[in-house]
Design an enzyme around this catalytic site. Sequence first.
Site, PDB file in Angstrom:
ATOM      1  N   TYR A  13      23.215  40.409  60.230  1.00 34.08           N
ATOM      2  CA  TYR A  13      22.490  39.991  59.030  1.00 34.08           C
ATOM      3  C   TYR A  13      21.439  38.918  59.318  1.00 34.08           C
ATOM      4  O   TYR A  13      20.476  38.781  58.566  1.00 34.08           O
ATOM      5  CB  TYR A  13      23.482  39.473  57.978  1.00 34.08           C
ATOM      6  CG  TYR A  13      24.181  40.599  57.242  1.00 34.08           C
ATOM      7  CD1 TYR A  13      23.755  41.000  55.986  1.00 34.08           C
ATOM      8  CD2 TYR A  13      25.258  41.281  57.819  1.00 34.08           C
ATOM      9  CE1 TYR A  13      24.374  42.043  55.306  1.00 34.08           C
ATOM     10  CE2 TYR A  13      25.876  42.325  57.150  1.00 34.08           C
ATOM     11  CZ  TYR A  13      25.431  42.697  55.890  1.00 34.08           C
ATOM     12  OH  TYR A  13      26.028  43.733  55.224  1.00 34.08           O
ATOM     13  N   ASP A  33      23.011  43.822  71.554  1.00 35.89           N
ATOM     14  CA  ASP A  33      24.192  43.977  70.710  1.00 35.89           C
ATOM     15  C   ASP A  33      25.234  44.800  71.458  1.00 35.89           C
ATOM     16  O   ASP A  33      24.896  45.580  72.353  1.00 35.89           O
ATOM     17  CB  ASP A  33      23.819  44.665  69.391  1.00 35.89           C
ATOM     18  CG  ASP A  33      24.815  44.356  68.286  1.00 35.89           C
ATOM     19  OD1 ASP A  33      24.534  43.461  67.456  1.00 35.89           O
ATOM     20  OD2 ASP A  33      25.900  44.977  68.254  1.00 35.89           O
ATOM     21  N   THR A  85      30.681  33.564  63.777  1.00 37.66           N
ATOM     22  CA  THR A  85      31.633  32.493  64.096  1.00 37.66           C
ATOM     23  C   THR A  85      32.704  32.494  63.005  1.00 37.66           C
ATOM     24  O   THR A  85      32.641  31.688  62.076  1.00 37.66           O
ATOM     25  CB  THR A  85      30.945  31.105  64.144  1.00 37.66           C
ATOM     26  OG1 THR A  85      29.998  31.033  63.068  1.00 37.66           O
ATOM     27  CG2 THR A  85      30.249  30.852  65.447  1.00 37.66           C
ATOM     28  N   THR A 126      27.045  23.200  70.194  1.00 36.39           N
ATOM     29  CA  THR A 126      25.822  23.330  71.007  1.00 36.39           C
ATOM     30  C   THR A 126      26.051  22.706  72.388  1.00 36.39           C
ATOM     31  O   THR A 126      25.631  23.259  73.414  1.00 36.39           O
ATOM     32  CB  THR A 126      24.631  22.658  70.285  1.00 36.39           C
ATOM     33  OG1 THR A 126      24.633  23.108  68.927  1.00 36.39           O
ATOM     34  CG2 THR A 126      23.310  23.017  70.926  1.00 36.39           C
ATOM     35  N   VAL A 161      19.294  31.287  55.280  1.00 39.10           N
ATOM     36  CA  VAL A 161      18.705  32.251  54.350  1.00 39.10           C
ATOM     37  C   VAL A 161      19.748  32.899  53.440  1.00 39.10           C
ATOM     38  O   VAL A 161      20.900  33.073  53.829  1.00 39.10           O
ATOM     39  CB  VAL A 161      17.943  33.349  55.115  1.00 39.10           C
ATOM     40  CG1 VAL A 161      16.670  32.790  55.696  1.00 39.10           C
ATOM     41  CG2 VAL A 161      18.809  33.966  56.203  1.00 39.10           C
ATOM     42  N   LYS A 212      24.154  22.100  58.325  1.00 38.24           N
ATOM     43  CA  LYS A 212      24.433  23.449  57.832  1.00 38.24           C
ATOM     44  C   LYS A 212      25.795  23.512  57.129  1.00 38.24           C
ATOM     45  O   LYS A 212      25.947  24.071  56.043  1.00 38.24           O
ATOM     46  CB  LYS A 212      24.383  24.436  59.004  1.00 38.24           C
ATOM     47  CG  LYS A 212      24.926  25.800  58.715  1.00 38.24           C
ATOM     48  CD  LYS A 212      24.083  26.526  57.685  1.00 38.24           C
ATOM     49  CE  LYS A 212      24.808  27.709  57.127  1.00 38.24           C
ATOM     50  NZ  LYS A 212      24.193  28.960  57.350  1.00 38.24           N
ATOM     51  N   ASN A 216      26.636  24.317  52.816  1.00 34.23           N
ATOM     52  CA  ASN A 216      27.557  25.306  52.246  1.00 34.23           C
ATOM     53  C   ASN A 216      28.782  24.639  51.619  1.00 34.23           C
ATOM     54  O   ASN A 216      29.324  25.139  50.629  1.00 34.23           O
ATOM     55  CB  ASN A 216      27.948  26.339  53.305  1.00 34.23           C
ATOM     56  CG  ASN A 216      26.849  27.386  53.475  1.00 34.23           C
ATOM     57  OD1 ASN A 216      25.886  27.415  52.711  1.00 34.23           O
ATOM     58  ND2 ASN A 216      26.979  28.245  54.467  1.00 34.23           N
ATOM     59  N   ARG A 219      27.892  23.459  48.122  1.00 41.20           N
ATOM     60  CA  ARG A 219      27.932  24.561  47.141  1.00 41.20           C
ATOM     61  C   ARG A 219      29.381  24.926  46.817  1.00 41.20           C
ATOM     62  O   ARG A 219      29.724  25.171  45.662  1.00 41.20           O
ATOM     63  CB  ARG A 219      27.177  25.765  47.723  1.00 41.20           C
ATOM     64  CG  ARG A 219      26.725  26.767  46.695  1.00 41.20           C
ATOM     65  CD  ARG A 219      25.566  27.585  47.227  1.00 41.20           C
ATOM     66  NE  ARG A 219      25.303  28.766  46.429  1.00 41.20           N
ATOM     67  CZ  ARG A 219      24.571  28.782  45.321  1.00 41.20           C
ATOM     68  NH1 ARG A 219      24.039  27.661  44.871  1.00 41.20           N
ATOM     69  NH2 ARG A 219      24.362  29.900  44.663  1.00 41.20           N
ATOM     70  N   CYS A 266      30.131  33.014  54.466  1.00 46.06           N
ATOM     71  CA  CYS A 266      29.572  31.686  54.774  1.00 46.06           C
ATOM     72  C   CYS A 266      30.274  30.589  53.993  1.00 46.06           C
ATOM     73  O   CYS A 266      30.932  29.726  54.563  1.00 46.06           O
ATOM     74  CB  CYS A 266      28.085  31.657  54.427  1.00 46.06           C
ATOM     75  SG  CYS A 266      27.193  33.004  55.187  1.00 46.06           S
ATOM     76  N   PHE A 331      30.865  40.891  46.726  1.00 51.79           N
ATOM     77  CA  PHE A 331      31.127  39.445  46.700  1.00 51.79           C
ATOM     78  C   PHE A 331      30.151  38.671  45.828  1.00 51.79           C
ATOM     79  O   PHE A 331      30.410  37.531  45.455  1.00 51.79           O
ATOM     80  CB  PHE A 331      31.249  38.867  48.116  1.00 51.79           C
ATOM     81  CG  PHE A 331      29.993  38.331  48.746  1.00 51.79           C
ATOM     82  CD1 PHE A 331      29.557  37.039  48.496  1.00 51.79           C
ATOM     83  CD2 PHE A 331      29.266  39.109  49.622  1.00 51.79           C
ATOM     84  CE1 PHE A 331      28.410  36.536  49.087  1.00 51.79           C
ATOM     85  CE2 PHE A 331      28.119  38.616  50.234  1.00 51.79           C
ATOM     86  CZ  PHE A 331      27.682  37.338  49.959  1.00 51.79           C
TER      87      PHE A 331
HETATM   88  N1  SAJ Z   1      29.239  31.771  43.461  1.00 51.15           N
HETATM   89  C1  SAJ Z   1      29.899  31.334  42.317  1.00 51.15           C
HETATM   90  N2  SAJ Z   1      29.226  30.544  41.445  1.00 51.15           N
HETATM   91  C2  SAJ Z   1      27.934  30.179  41.646  1.00 51.15           C
HETATM   92  C3  SAJ Z   1      27.276  30.604  42.821  1.00 51.15           C
HETATM   93  C4  SAJ Z   1      27.958  31.403  43.708  1.00 51.15           C
HETATM   94  O1  SAJ Z   1      31.079  31.654  42.087  1.00 51.15           O
HETATM   95  O2  SAJ Z   1      27.385  29.471  40.782  1.00 51.15           O
HETATM   96  C5  SAJ Z   1      29.957  32.621  44.416  1.00 51.15           C
HETATM   97  C6  SAJ Z   1      29.304  33.997  44.594  1.00 51.15           C
HETATM   98  O3  SAJ Z   1      29.711  34.896  43.596  1.00 51.15           O
HETATM   99  C7  SAJ Z   1      29.790  34.380  45.968  1.00 51.15           C
HETATM  100  C8  SAJ Z   1      29.879  33.040  46.711  1.00 51.15           C
HETATM  101  O4  SAJ Z   1      29.864  32.034  45.702  1.00 51.15           O
HETATM  102  O5  SAJ Z   1      31.087  34.953  45.912  1.00 51.15           O
HETATM  103  C9  SAJ Z   1      28.748  32.766  47.696  1.00 51.15           C
HETATM  104  O6  SAJ Z   1      27.498  33.204  47.172  1.00 51.15           O
HETATM  105  P1  SAJ Z   1      26.149  32.352  47.303  1.00 51.15           P
HETATM  106  O7  SAJ Z   1      25.074  33.086  46.623  1.00 51.15           O
HETATM  107  O8  SAJ Z   1      26.395  30.957  46.833  1.00 51.15           O
HETATM  108  O9  SAJ Z   1      25.921  32.209  48.871  1.00 51.15           O
HETATM  109  P2  SAJ Z   1      25.817  33.192  50.141  1.00 51.15           P
HETATM  110  O10 SAJ Z   1      27.148  33.199  50.821  1.00 51.15           O
HETATM  111  O11 SAJ Z   1      25.203  34.502  49.810  1.00 51.15           O
HETATM  112  O12 SAJ Z   1      24.728  32.362  51.020  1.00 51.15           O
HETATM  113  C10 SAJ Z   1      24.972  30.988  51.335  1.00 51.15           C
HETATM  114  C11 SAJ Z   1      23.684  30.188  51.039  1.00 51.15           C
HETATM  115  N3  SAJ Z   1      23.971  28.755  51.107  1.00 51.15           N
HETATM  116  C12 SAJ Z   1      23.602  27.898  50.139  1.00 51.15           C
HETATM  117  O13 SAJ Z   1      23.044  28.269  49.129  1.00 51.15           O
HETATM  118  C13 SAJ Z   1      23.908  26.462  50.364  1.00 51.15           C
HETATM  119  C14 SAJ Z   1      22.603  30.566  52.058  1.00 51.15           C
HETATM  120  O14 SAJ Z   1      21.441  29.755  51.893  1.00 51.15           O
HETATM  121  C15 SAJ Z   1      23.145  30.411  53.482  1.00 51.15           C
HETATM  122  O15 SAJ Z   1      22.158  30.766  54.455  1.00 51.15           O
HETATM  123  C16 SAJ Z   1      24.326  31.352  53.625  1.00 51.15           C
HETATM  124  O16 SAJ Z   1      25.337  30.915  52.709  1.00 51.15           O
HETATM  125  C17 SAJ Z   1      24.825  31.286  55.061  1.00 51.15           C
HETATM  126  O17 SAJ Z   1      24.509  32.222  55.826  1.00 51.15           O
HETATM  127  O18 SAJ Z   1      25.464  30.299  55.438  1.00 51.15           O
END
Ligand code: SAJ
Length: 421
Positions: A13, A33, A85, A126, A161, A212, A216, A219, A266, A331
């Site tokens: 991805y 790969d 990872t 690293t 991203v 990084k 996450n 969030r 993530c 998801f």
């Molecule tokens: N979710 C909630 N409530 C929300 C937002 C999300 O329950 O208000 C849930 C989603 O349904 C999902 C999970 O959280 O199950 C994760 O979704 P997401 O859209 O928050 O994140 P990812 O996993 O698609 O991508 C995240 C992003 N990180 C941040 O926004 C801080 C992305 O920028 C990172 O590059 C990515 O992780 C990564 O690769 O680490």
Amino acid sequence: MSFDSVSVVGLGYIGLPTAAMFASRKVSVTGIDVSEKVINTINDGKIHIVEPDLDIIVHATVSEGYLKAQDTPEPSDAFLIAVPTPFKGDHEPDLSYIRSACETIAPVLKRGDLIILESTSPVGATEQVSHWLAEYRTDLSFPHQIGEETDIFVAHCPERVLPGQVVRELVENDRVIGGLTPKCSEKAVELYKVFVQGDCIVTNARTAEMAKLTENSFRDVNIAFANELSIICDKLDIDVWELISLANRHPRVNILQPGPGVGGHCIAVDPWFIVSKTPSEAKLIKMARDINDYKPDWVIEKVKSKVADHLSNNPDISIKDISIACYGITFKPDIDDLRESPSLDIARELTDWHKGDVLIVEPNIKELPSSFKGGTLVSQEEAVKTADIHLILVDHKEFDMLASSQIPISKIIDTKGLLNQ
Ligand code: SAJ
């Protein structure tokens, strides 16, 4: 120095879109790969993941000869490691993919090469890469040994991203770049400037790794707060979505949305990299993980009590006569990605537990994963018409019509607040 050739190890991805971006800037890119299927797909100018616009770029760069995929390494000016990872059973990070990436590229390294670790990694990874490479190549020097005079330069540059917006975000997002020495960082900035239009901000490797994980975890903690509020509000008979939208009108409050749990590879994983390094200190981060991991169990209990209510309101029927519809198993909304999906876990657990029909509505997939022992994939119309209990798990755009579907509110469990939107 200019980078004429770049190798990317791991064409998933993150690795594939990154490889394609370099190739689109007319850098000669070799993707490495272990999967023959992935290699063949890319060399045919196609992609094996769902990501808007990526297919066009891969097709163009492969046809023009700037991108190729193979399972063996070849000499390059820079090597990016973009392998998974995951964590092990005890939530300890599993760095074995990074280690084998090091083993793969070590034989072709030469003086002046730059190695970038892109995979989300625990603090110290690293430096570990530098140590592993030094073990494989005793004839070269590495930054942890002699600092700026090193033969090989090593830096961490975590990807940030959002799936679904990768092509745009790869170009526009700022990048945090943490070299093992300032010169390592300088070279890494030069490399990313080939296609990144955002700022490339320099720090050290440990801070870049932690940045990084912090993004996450931030969030995850915020979503845990929303999930905890949803459980409290359920008990107090308050609409949590209305509550959050009111609180968010405060200029300094920005609460995220509750849901059936946190999925993806993530946000549900990275906070553990902090917890496993500093278990006594990372109390809030651990608690957030526990709250978000508990949410699917809470949803399942809600369904069970709805089933019990239905039975007591209809004394002539048995549990086998009750059908449950689950709306969405990915998801997050409007994707086909089932990785670490709490909705999928909930639906699967309900198919194991429930003796009657479990109807699954998922417009983004064509068949149920083999891990489902029961359950039937049906259209939204059929589920709306036939189910007795309606469980909304994902707010896919197709489900907007549920709000006007005439299903009595007492038959719905809405984990995403879809009916409030
Ligand atoms: N979710 C909630 N409530 C929300 C937002 C999300 O329950 O208000 C849930 C989603 O349904 C999902 C999970 O959280 O199950 C994760 O979704 P997401 O859209 O928050 O994140 P990812 O996993 O698609 O991508 C995240 C992003 N990180 C941040 O926004 C801080 C992305 O920028 C990172 O590059 C990515 O992780 C990564 O690769 O680490």
